[in-house]
Design an enzyme around this catalytic site. Structure first.
Site, PDB file in Angstrom:
ATOM      1  N   ILE A 157       0.834  -1.201   0.000  1.00  0.00           N
ATOM      2  CA  ILE A 157       0.000   0.000   0.000  1.00  0.00           C
ATOM      3  C   ILE A 157       0.875   1.259   0.000  1.00  0.00           C
ATOM      4  O   ILE A 157       1.562   1.558   0.993  1.00  0.00           O
ATOM      5  CB  ILE A 157      -0.974  -0.019   1.211  1.00  0.00           C
ATOM      6  N   GLY A 336      26.949   4.248 -19.115  1.00  0.00           N
ATOM      7  CA  GLY A 336      27.967   3.231 -18.854  1.00  0.00           C
ATOM      8  C   GLY A 336      28.035   2.887 -17.374  1.00  0.00           C
ATOM      9  O   GLY A 336      27.002   2.761 -16.708  1.00  0.00           O
ATOM     10  N   GLU A 360      -1.230  -0.187 -11.380  1.00  0.00           N
ATOM     11  CA  GLU A 360      -2.396   0.368 -12.128  1.00  0.00           C
ATOM     12  C   GLU A 360      -2.667  -0.437 -13.392  1.00  0.00           C
ATOM     13  O   GLU A 360      -2.893   0.109 -14.462  1.00  0.00           O
ATOM     14  CB  GLU A 360      -2.189   1.840 -12.501  1.00  0.00           C
TER      15      GLU A 360
END
Ligand SMILES: Cc1cc2nc3c(=O)[nH]c(=O)nc-3n(C[C@H](O)[C@H](O)[C@H](O)COP(=O)(O)OP(=O)(O)OC[C@H]3O[C@@H](n4cnc5c(N)ncnc54)[C@H](O)[C@@H]3O)c2cc1C
Length: 384
Positions: A157, A336, A360
């Site tokens: 959550i 890099g 979502e």
């Protein structure tokens, strides 16, 4: 693309960018390393009225349109995905309360949420329940006084560790059911989850409910409609702002990669002169433009109340999240070893972009849904 915005939206965009550059971006790496968002950062958002921007003016919010909310999510996402995720979950809760809450609940909570006095979190996922939200098992029963009782465990959550109020979706006799639960309610306990791959400052938590009693009036919509109506509406808004958050990650990757490629010299010239590096930059550039356009279109349709807004938000989130993943991987590649180390923010973008493809609606869930939209829109009628 600013030509597609109204003068008011353009002005908002400028202000959001200035706020993100001054109050958020300089601190985002430190918050990421500390795995915490300091309360002052949340306060700063609230003091600017940004947490209440989409809440209707009748309840003390800014009453902004969806495009404006998207512009804010984009700028926060460019600076710090964790703080953007606070905006996402908080506005999801406010949206659900406004859409499905009874009037007294709205009158109590929307002004607090609009002022950012109370921070909202959305508690749907469980250890065994993720994409299939309708399968939630957290038990919601009626106690003897007609109030509700909650027993169960919610996981992952966002800002669960610090939120003041939770929109909880559990299972009652009628099916998935949504309740608003205050943090201080006896029997509610949270536990921080550390060492996440991304959005590490978002204080993601386990939330435990043991014999938690909630007033009957804290019910949103009818019992049984907790997923189809309540969290469904919240998720639609959430995926829209997450799509914009991914536009922000794309912008941040592009800024960092273009800057680094211009300064880093190998084989006697800045690496931006090497065609294979240019190819990565050009893909990032085109992806950022395309993602922004898809998000703008999703916002425009949402503001127009067009039924196509749902599919547009899904398309925008899917494209923007996968593009942010590509951009973050290439931004690390262009840096890099420096991209693998702690001194440049691209490492943060890479972890954050991984999360975007899970939350979502995962990339795969959007792929499944978008194929369905494609069949409905494009297949000849006789094949349906
Ligand atoms: C950082 C973070 C923050 C979060 N914040 C919140 C929050 O605030 N509130 C909340 O309630 N939840 C939150 N979540 C949980 C999030 O909503 C879930 O992770 C998401 O719904 C996916 O569920 P899952 O992780 O259980 O994966 P699962 O559903 O178990 O999926 C695992 C894999 O299987 C694939 N898959 C599943 N079903 C299908 C299918 N039908 N077809 C094809 N592929 C499929 C998925 O795409 C994925 O790749 C958060 C998660 C993270 C990582």
């Amino acid at each position: 693309m600013t030509s597609m915005l109204t003068p008011e939206q353009r002005q908002y965009a400028k202000e959001f960018r200035a706020f993100a550059d001054e109050a958020v971006a300089p601190h985002a790496d430190a918050w990421h390393r500390a795995q915490r968002t300091p309360p002052q950062a949340v306060r700063a958002l609230a003091d600017q009225g940004l947490l209440g921007l989409p809440v209707p003016t009748a309840y003390g919010g800014g009453g902004c349109d969806a495009v404006t909310l998207g512009l804010l999510a984009g700028e926060l996402g460019r600076a710090c995905s964790s703080l953007r995720s606070l905006l996402t979950v908080h506005t999801m809760v406010a949206h659900a309360v406004n859409r499905w809450g009874p009037r007294p609940l709205k009158e109590t909570w929307l002004p607090r949420l609009a002022r950012g006095e109370s921070i909202g979190a959305l508690a749907v996922s469980e250890p065994e329940t993720g994409s299939d939200a309708a399968a939630v098992t957290t038990r919601i029963t009626r106690d003897g006084d007609g109030n509700w009782r909650i027993d169960g465990h919610k996981k992952w959550i966002t800002y669960g560790e610090t939120a003041d109020v939770f929109l909880v979706v559990g299972r009652s006799a009628e099916g998935p059911t949504a309740l608003l639960v205050e943090r201080d309610t006896p029997g509610l306990r949270t536990e921080l989850i550390e060492d996440m791959i991304g959005i590490r400052a978002s204080m993601t938590a386990n939330v435990y409910f043991e014999n938690v009693r909630v007033p009957a009036a804290h019910l949103l919509a009818r019992p049984g409609l907790g997923v189809s109506h309540v969290s469904g509406a919240a998720l639609d808004l959430g995926r829209y702002t997450v799509g914009w958050g991914c536009v922000g990650i794309l912008d941040a990757c592009l800024d960092a990669a273009a800057d680094y490629a211009g300064r880093r010299v190998q084989f006697g010239s800045p690496i931006k002169e090497h065609q294979l590096v240019r190819r990565m930059i050009s893909t990032m550039y085109a992806d950022a433009q395309a993602a922004r356009l898809l998000c703008l279109e999703a916002g425009r349709l949402r503001d127009a109340g067009d039924p196509g807004a749902l599919a547009a938000a899904s398309t925008a989130k899917y494209f923007a999240a996968t593009a942010a993943g590509r951009a973050a991987a290439d931004a690390v590649q262009i840096h890099g070893a420096n991209g693998c180390g702690p001194d440049y923010p691209v490492q943060r973008y890479l972890g954050d972009s991984r999360v975007m493809e899970v939350i979502e609606g995962s990339t795969q869930l959007h792929q499944v849904g978008l194929a369905e939209y494609a069949f409905q829109e494009r297949a000849p009628r006789r094949q349906r």
